[in-house]
Design an enzyme around this catalytic site. Structure first.
Site, PDB file in Angstrom:
ATOM      1  N   CYS A  54       0.887  -1.179   0.000  1.00 51.40           N
ATOM      2  CA  CYS A  54       0.000   0.000   0.000  1.00 51.40           C
ATOM      3  C   CYS A  54       0.910   1.210   0.000  1.00 51.40           C
ATOM      4  O   CYS A  54       1.096   1.879   1.016  1.00 51.40           O
ATOM      5  CB  CYS A  54      -0.888   0.002   1.241  1.00 51.40           C
ATOM      6  SG  CYS A  54      -1.695  -1.572   1.537  1.00 51.40           S
ATOM      7  N   PRO A  77       1.203   7.634  -0.225  1.00 51.43           N
ATOM      8  CA  PRO A  77       1.730   8.558  -1.217  1.00 51.43           C
ATOM      9  C   PRO A  77       3.216   8.424  -1.524  1.00 51.43           C
ATOM     10  O   PRO A  77       3.721   9.131  -2.354  1.00 51.43           O
ATOM     11  CB  PRO A  77       1.449   9.934  -0.599  1.00 51.43           C
ATOM     12  CG  PRO A  77       1.463   9.699   0.856  1.00 51.43           C
ATOM     13  CD  PRO A  77       0.984   8.294   1.074  1.00 51.43           C
ATOM     14  N   GLY A  78       3.943   7.550  -0.812  1.00 50.81           N
ATOM     15  CA  GLY A  78       5.294   7.245  -1.277  1.00 50.81           C
ATOM     16  C   GLY A  78       6.451   7.527  -0.354  1.00 50.81           C
ATOM     17  O   GLY A  78       7.589   7.254  -0.731  1.00 50.81           O
ATOM     18  N   GLY A 128      -4.566  -4.928  -3.566  1.00 53.23           N
ATOM     19  CA  GLY A 128      -3.551  -5.552  -2.714  1.00 53.23           C
ATOM     20  C   GLY A 128      -3.957  -6.892  -2.132  1.00 53.23           C
ATOM     21  O   GLY A 128      -3.120  -7.768  -1.888  1.00 53.23           O
ATOM     22  N   ASP A 156       1.667  -1.250   4.770  1.00 50.31           N
ATOM     23  CA  ASP A 156       1.352  -0.014   5.496  1.00 50.31           C
ATOM     24  C   ASP A 156      -0.080   0.360   5.146  1.00 50.31           C
ATOM     25  O   ASP A 156      -0.337   1.134   4.227  1.00 50.31           O
ATOM     26  CB  ASP A 156       2.348   1.072   5.047  1.00 50.31           C
ATOM     27  CG  ASP A 156       2.132   2.399   5.750  1.00 50.31           C
ATOM     28  OD1 ASP A 156       2.267   3.447   5.101  1.00 50.31           O
ATOM     29  OD2 ASP A 156       1.826   2.386   6.962  1.00 50.31           O
ATOM     30  N   CYS A 181      -1.179   4.184  10.913  1.00 49.89           N
ATOM     31  CA  CYS A 181      -1.030   5.426  11.673  1.00 49.89           C
ATOM     32  C   CYS A 181      -2.240   5.626  12.574  1.00 49.89           C
ATOM     33  O   CYS A 181      -2.733   6.741  12.746  1.00 49.89           O
ATOM     34  CB  CYS A 181      -0.782   6.614  10.761  1.00 49.89           C
ATOM     35  SG  CYS A 181      -1.887   6.697   9.370  1.00 49.89           S
TER      36      CYS A 181
END
Lengths: 310, 332
Positions: free
Chosen positions: B129, B132-133, B186, B203, B258
């Site tokens: 996942c 944004p990188g 995924g 993640d 998170c």
């Protein structure tokens, strides 16, 4: 210690019958250097804009002041505080203050703290006392005003009126509440009216505190910074909630006195239950947040202005 | 949220941190002039927290015990933060001398899952996942990826990922076989590329508590999104399971979120491990990260009572996280 000064005073004394209460021994005046320099210029014939009292007038004033109960050191001090004021005028204004029911010592302390009071005319003084009485601040309260905020007597009438107006019309305090407020926190008189309104709105809308508690807790005397720091810290910790429309919260909010009246250490230990280092960081972060939101608002305002020009 | 129950006395300090400005760190781009950049960041008053954590360790060569395997941390990561309680901000990243951006601003806690994964040179790596990188970029910074597969379901988010790679990673690495970016589901990875990867990072999408606490609109915690919220742990289990299945036997997986919620953290780990045992007869062991945690205790606040894995909790002195991470070993 000018010899000519010495001569002048001894001349006066020898011309009158000596009585303890009305004749001041010359050496005490010589000891006050500031005062002696005021009398010296007229003897040197220099042109000064300062008042040059006649020595008999001065003596009368001195003796009247002593009769009122001021000791010699205080008399010295009073006479040298505002050199441009004629001693008679000084006597008149001090009399006015004594008429408020104050004793010499507190009057002296007030004059020392704010010597500009001595520049008031009796007319101004009477007008102001009467206005303050109308606001409900009668005899006993005028005393504490003088002690707490002597500027109340020297401020411009329109500045006082604009404060009272905000309290009445924007904050909707009752007349009694205003009286109590001004009595308890006379510094409120000197606040910028729009800042005062902001503080009130913060208490009323953001914290959900009504007029009665605002007065009782002396809320308006605290700085906006302190109020925001402590309130927002509690709010973000989850320890303070703005009451809903029904005035209810899910948790009991801490008492206002435990938020604002206590020292920072006690606030942290008992109300916030948090550490000093975390609070320090929070204060810095909050300051930055406020700065940035202000500049953001003024940027928006600039943009609006630009649009209007088109 | 019932976080006050879960965290007790810690909750108020977590809450005030979540509602206050997040602290960022600067991940140095090794593909540009990293030594200059490091010097510049030090000059600003920041320190490389990875170096600080690791070096005391290296000063003790006399220890009898060989460090436990979980103490293998991914190499070559340089990441700068301002000291505890210092709220300075980094200037925005700029182009370095080689035409790539000099550093990437990210929450320092986000680096921990990548460090914990313990990449070794020549590893094949999957970031399930990826968008944004930030973590994807960190994986590449290690220099260990023989091949990196970066995936995210959302095409708009993989677009962002591509932009990050474009700005930070040299063309030859991006355009060769080394990096592959996809936008597939995924959950299918077990079937798609089973038993393939040495290291897998999962993640997952989560309730991103820090943002949820701020935003009123479309907040995941509002009642209308309750179903979505309840479905989330299930999705997370499926993703983790897929990641485990895509791992080579003997390989390693790190699961991270998170979120502060153990429904999205420990429960998911335990759920996925059970699923793999029962449905696929695959044995997965959780690895103890307590030594790893000790290395980073000076920089981060860790929650002391996780059943499995570690949780960085935000604190005003170090406003990083929340970041939960758990390392797993797929047994050979």
């Amino acid at each position: 210690m000018s010899p000519s000064l010495f001569c002048k005073l001894t001349t006066v004394c020898s011309g009158e019958s000596l009585q303890e209460s009305s004749c001041v021994r010359p050496k005490k005046y010589v000891l006050d250097p500031e005062y002696s320099t005021q009398l010296v210029p007229c003897l040197h014939g220099e042109q000064r804009t300062r008042v040059e009292p006649k020595s008999s007038e001065l003596e009368k004033v001195i003796s009247s002041l002593q009769d009122m109960g001021f000791d010699e050191a205080h008399v010295n001090s009073l006479l040298s505080m505002q050199p441009t004021v004629h001693p008679q005028q000084l006597l008149d204004i001090i009399s006015e203050f004594l008429l408020l029911g104050l004793h010499p010592e507190p009057v002296f302390m007030a004059m020392k703290k704010s010597p500009q009071l001595l520049k008031l005319s009796t007319v101004q003084m009477k007008k102001r006392s009467s206005y303050l009485r109308k606001l409900g601040l009668g005899e006993g309260k005028l005393k504490s005003l003088l002690h707490g905020c002597p500027e109340v007597f020297t401020m411009r009438q329109r500045d006082i009126e604009s404060v009272v107006k905000v309290l009445k019309e924007k904050c909707l305090f009752t007349v009694q509440q205003i009286t109590e407020l001004l009595h308890r926190c006379p510094a409120v008189f000197q606040e910028d009216p729009s800042k005062l309104e902001y503080k009130f709105q913060y208490a009323y809308f953001r914290m959900g505190i009504k007029q009665r508690d605002i007065v009782r807790s002396d809320f308006l005397q605290y700085s906006v910074t302190k109020i925001k720091q402590r309130h927002m810290y509690l709010e973000r910790l989850g320890r303070y909630q703005t009451p809903d429309k029904k005035g209810q919260t899910q948790i009991p909010n801490p008492l206002l006195k435990d938020i604002l009246r206590v020292s920072e250490d006690e606030f942290l230990a008992r109300t916030a239950c948090s550490s000093a280092e975390e609070f320090e960081v929070f204060k810095k972060l909050l300051e930055r947040e406020e700065e940035e939101s202000e500049s953001h608002v003024s940027e928006e305002e600039e943009e609006d202005e630009e649009e209007e020009e088109l | 949220m019932t976080y006050s129950v879960q965290f007790g006395d810690l909750w108020p300090s977590i809450r005030v941190s979540l509602l206050s400005e997040q602290k960022y760190s600067a991940l140095v781009n090794n593909f540009d002039a990293w030594d200059n950049v490091s010097a510049k960041l030090e000059h600003l008053g920041a320190k490389d927290f990875v170096k600080e954590a690791i070096s005391p360790q290296e000063l003790e060569p006399e220890s009898d015990l060989s460090p436990p395997p979980s103490l293998n941390y991914s190499p070559n990561l340089r990441c700068f933060t301002f000291p505890r309680g210092d709220i300075s901000r980094f200037p925005p990243a700029r182009l370095g001398s080689l035409g790539l951006m000099d550093y990437y601003l990210m929450d320092a806690a986000s680096l921990l899952p990548v460090l914990a994964l313990g990449l070794q040179p020549g590893d094949t790596v999957l970031d399930l996942c990826a968008a944004p990188g930030g973590k994807t970029l960190a994986l590449l910074q290690t220099g260990c990826c023989r091949n990196l597969a970066a995936n995210d379901l959302s095409t708009s988010r993989t677009g962002r990922l591509q932009k990050v790679l474009h700005s930070y990673v040299p063309q030859d690495i991006r355009e060769g076989n080394q990096v592959r970016v996809t936008s597939w589901d995924g959950r299918r990875w077990g079937e798609l590329e089973g038993d393939t990867y040495d290291r897998v990072l999962v993640d997952v999408p989560c309730t991103t508590d820090r943002h949820s606490l701020h935003e009123e609109e479309n907040n995941i915690f509002q009642r209308s999104r309750k179903k979505e919220r309840q479905m989330l742990p299930m999705l997370q289990v499926q993703l983790l399971a897929a990641g485990l299945l895509a791992t080579k036997p003997g390989g390693h997986v790190v699961y991270s979120t998170c979120s502060l919620s153990h429904l999205q953290n420990e429960y998911v780990v335990q759920g996925a491990i059970e699923l793999l045992a029962n449905q696929y007869s695959v044995k997965v062991q959780v690895e103890d990260l307590s030594h790893f945690r000790k290395l980073f205790m000076d920089t981060f606040s860790f929650f002391p009572s996780c059943q499995v894995g570690e949780l960085v909790i935000p604190n005003l002195m170090a406003n990083f996280g929340p970041m939960y991470f758990c390392k797993m070993h797929r047994l050979p």
